[in-house]
Design an enzyme around this catalytic site. Structure first.
Site, PDB file in Angstrom:
ATOM      1  N   PRO A 276      55.558  18.498  42.749  1.00 23.81           N
ATOM      2  CA  PRO A 276      54.834  19.740  42.459  1.00 23.81           C
ATOM      3  C   PRO A 276      54.384  20.437  43.737  1.00 23.81           C
ATOM      4  CG  PRO A 276      53.377  17.864  42.155  1.00 23.81           C
ATOM      5  CD  PRO A 276      54.732  17.308  42.474  1.00 23.81           C
ATOM      6  N   ARG A 278      53.459  24.557  43.655  1.00 21.69           N
ATOM      7  CA  ARG A 278      52.611  25.623  43.144  1.00 21.69           C
ATOM      8  C   ARG A 278      51.459  25.115  42.274  1.00 21.69           C
ATOM      9  NH1 ARG A 278      54.548  30.642  42.115  1.00 21.69           N
ATOM     10  NH2 ARG A 278      56.672  29.870  41.981  1.00 21.69           N
ATOM     11  N   ARG A 314      55.003  37.856  47.534  1.00 22.47           N
ATOM     12  CA  ARG A 314      55.403  37.641  46.146  1.00 22.47           C
ATOM     13  C   ARG A 314      55.457  38.918  45.305  1.00 22.47           C
ATOM     14  NH1 ARG A 314      53.150  35.037  42.862  1.00 22.47           N
ATOM     15  NH2 ARG A 314      54.896  33.944  41.965  1.00 22.47           N
ATOM     16  N   TYR A 318      59.149  39.283  44.093  1.00 23.76           N
ATOM     17  CA  TYR A 318      59.399  38.865  42.703  1.00 23.76           C
ATOM     18  C   TYR A 318      58.727  39.767  41.680  1.00 23.76           C
ATOM     19  CZ  TYR A 318      59.779  34.289  45.159  1.00 23.76           C
ATOM     20  OH  TYR A 318      60.059  33.255  46.015  1.00 23.76           O
ATOM     21  N   CYS A 344      55.137  49.488  56.773  1.00 22.09           N
ATOM     22  CA  CYS A 344      55.931  50.695  56.583  1.00 22.09           C
ATOM     23  C   CYS A 344      57.127  50.438  55.687  1.00 22.09           C
ATOM     24  CB  CYS A 344      56.356  51.242  57.936  1.00 22.09           C
ATOM     25  SG  CYS A 344      54.931  51.664  58.930  1.00 22.09           S
TER      26      CYS A 344
HETATM   27  C1  LIG Z   1      60.424  24.380  45.735  1.00 16.73           C
HETATM   28  C2  LIG Z   1      60.713  22.998  45.284  1.00 16.73           C
HETATM   29  C3  LIG Z   1      59.741  22.254  44.619  1.00 16.73           C
HETATM   30  C4  LIG Z   1      58.388  22.790  44.264  1.00 16.73           C
HETATM   31  O1  LIG Z   1      58.423  23.767  43.290  1.00 16.73           O
HETATM   32  P1  LIG Z   1      57.053  24.282  42.641  1.00 16.73           P
HETATM   33  O2  LIG Z   1      57.468  25.290  41.672  1.00 16.73           O
HETATM   34  O3  LIG Z   1      56.231  24.834  43.745  1.00 16.73           O
HETATM   35  O4  LIG Z   1      56.409  23.101  42.015  1.00 16.73           O
HETATM   36  C5  LIG Z   1      60.054  20.952  44.280  1.00 16.73           C
HETATM   37  N1  LIG Z   1      61.258  20.409  44.562  1.00 16.73           N
HETATM   38  C6  LIG Z   1      62.215  21.101  45.199  1.00 16.73           C
HETATM   39  C7  LIG Z   1      63.514  20.463  45.496  1.00 16.73           C
HETATM   40  C8  LIG Z   1      61.974  22.419  45.589  1.00 16.73           C
HETATM   41  O5  LIG Z   1      62.932  23.110  46.212  1.00 16.73           O
END
Ligand SMILES: *Cc1c(COP(=O)(O)O)cnc(C)c1O
Length: 428
Positions: A276, A278, A314, A318, A344
């Site tokens: 994890p 985020r 972000r 996104y 800019c």
């Molecule tokens: C980016 C990534 C994560 C983490 O993803 P989250 O959405 O931030 O939890 C975990 N494993 C791999 C291989 C990633 O590239």
């Protein structure tokens, strides 16, 4: 977020107005209490199902030392995607055996560096990478624990840029090539097949994709065991991707996730691991920014603030939504407002058509959910200096990373490159 006695916004008992006064703006503020509590909630959810979770925090979400040290003290490991992230994890005290190395494009020198360091596992994403890894391991005389990151062909309902587990995108080894990958590992004396894993994407809000992906991994596991290719396998890695609330989403509850995957994990007899990013750090952070100007243009109200897309990419990258709260409660009517930065680019916005009161110049805004993929995705575009990072916990605040200086911007510049081209050195 809490309210201070004067009504202004606070975090972990620290006034954000005080933080802005002491460290200026724009500044990222991370609440370590939130980080710790989310780590606990996630681990407890799995422990209650009888499948203790190994956490390998995805450093790319936020590689600040204070964040990494906090997670290290809780026993978490790290999921890294570059040599730089390995250095960040090690110097924060995360031991090498708790680091896993992911990534679709590891360079030869990165593989060498990580093989020499002796990481917990290297997660491969192509058959050619296994080839190269086997040669590096042989040359270095090192045994390497290998993870196969499978692309299970699961579609997820998230932004296309952060969906990573369906066929036809660059990530992972397609499930139908996993057998060949395991054979290749078995044929390489220095490699051991240690982890079977996946990572489906980011900001997932329901457990279904994890269940679907796990089913694919379990099918593969049965096939690999049938072919005696899984004898050394120890870990099932479900990746990262656990979503959080930015607006009004129902976030994925770790208890629902754990309940959905526990039966399959138990059946596998393997240890369960996740990566994890985020989930742990996103809700722990805010970006503190100050209103520079107000203006009215084309029938719209604009707030120009001192944080831009180089600080928080972000929204422009996104179309992401970040909630915004005035640090001092503002009265007056709420109207649709464009919150834009100084960069800019027309795409340099933090919020569009957002209901905000008419904030005066100098007012502070807290941009919520800015703990993950914010500072770490920042840049120096427009030669803007990266902001400061401050950590707060139990009523105290501390600077974790200073705001960049002008000197920082030019540190790697060669003083007089044009003289190196000049004719008195003769033609080359
Ligand atoms: C980016 C990534 C994560 C983490 O993803 P989250 O959405 O931030 O939890 C975990 N494993 C791999 C291989 C990633 O590239």
């Amino acid at each position: 977020m809490t309210r201070e006695p004067d009504g202004s916004l606070g975090m972990a008992g620290v006034s954000l107005a005080d933080v802005a006064r002491e460290f200026d703006t724009p500044t990222f503020v991370y609440n370590l209490e939130v980080l710790r509590s989310r780590h606990d909630i996630l681990c407890q959810a799995f422990a209650r199902q009888g499948v203790p979770l190994r956490v390998r925090y995805a450093v790319k979400a936020n590689g600040s030392r204070a964040i990494l040290e906090t997670l290290a003290s809780l026993g978490a490991g790290a999921d890294i995607v570059s040599g730089g992230e390995m250095a960040a994890a090690l110097r924060a005290g995360i031991s090498a055996d708790r680091i896993v190395y992911s990534g679709v494009g590891k360079t030869g020198s990165e593989l060498e560096e990580t093989v020499r360091t002796g990481l917990g596992a290297i997660h491969v994403e192509s058959l050619e990478e296994i080839d190269l890894l086997a040669r590096v391991a042989k040359r270095e005389g090192r045994d390497v624990a290998v993870g196969i990151r499978v692309n299970p062909g699961v579609t997820t309902e998230t932004h296309p840029y952060i969906s990573t587990g369906q066929f036809g995108i660059k990530f992972g080894i397609p499930a139908d090539q996993a057998g060949a990958a395991a054979e290749q590992i078995a044929a390489s004396p220095r490699l051991t097949f240690h982890t079977l894993g996946m990572h489906l994407g980011s900001q997932l809000l329901v457990p279904t994709p994890y269940g679907d992906g796990l089913e694919c991994l379990l099918d593969l596991l049965a096939q690999l065991r049938g072919r005696h290719l899984a004898g050394d396998l120890q870990v099932l890695d479900l990746g990262g991707g656990i979503g959080m609330r930015f607006r009004d989403e129902s976030p994925l509850d770790p208890r629902d996730l754990a309940a959905a995957v526990a039966p399959g994990v138990r059946k596998s007899g393997l240890a369960v691991q996740m990566e994890p990013g985020r989930y742990l750090v996103g809700p722990a952070g805010v970006l503190l920014t100050r209103v520079l100007y107000r203006k009215h243009s084309g029938g719209k109200d604009f707030l120009v603030v001192d944080a831009g897309m180089n600080d928080l990419a972000r929204p422009s990258l996104y179309q992401a939504y970040h909630h915004m709260v005035p640090v001092h409660p503002a009265s007056g009517p709420v109207g649709p407002t464009e919150v834009v930065g100084p960069v800019c680019e027309t795409g340099d916005w933090l919020a569009r058509d957002r209901g905000l009161p008419a904030l005066p110049a100098g007012a502070l805004l807290a941009v919520l959910g800015a703990g993950a993929y914010a500072y770490s995705m920042g840049s120096n575009y427009n030669l803007r200096r990266r902001p400061a990072e401050v950590v707060v916990s139990e009523g105290r605040s501390a600077l974790a990373r200073a705001r960049e200086t002008v000197d920082d911007l030019f540190r790697r510049e060669v003083p007089d490159p044009l003289s190196l081209l000049s004719s008195d050195r003769g033609p080359s």
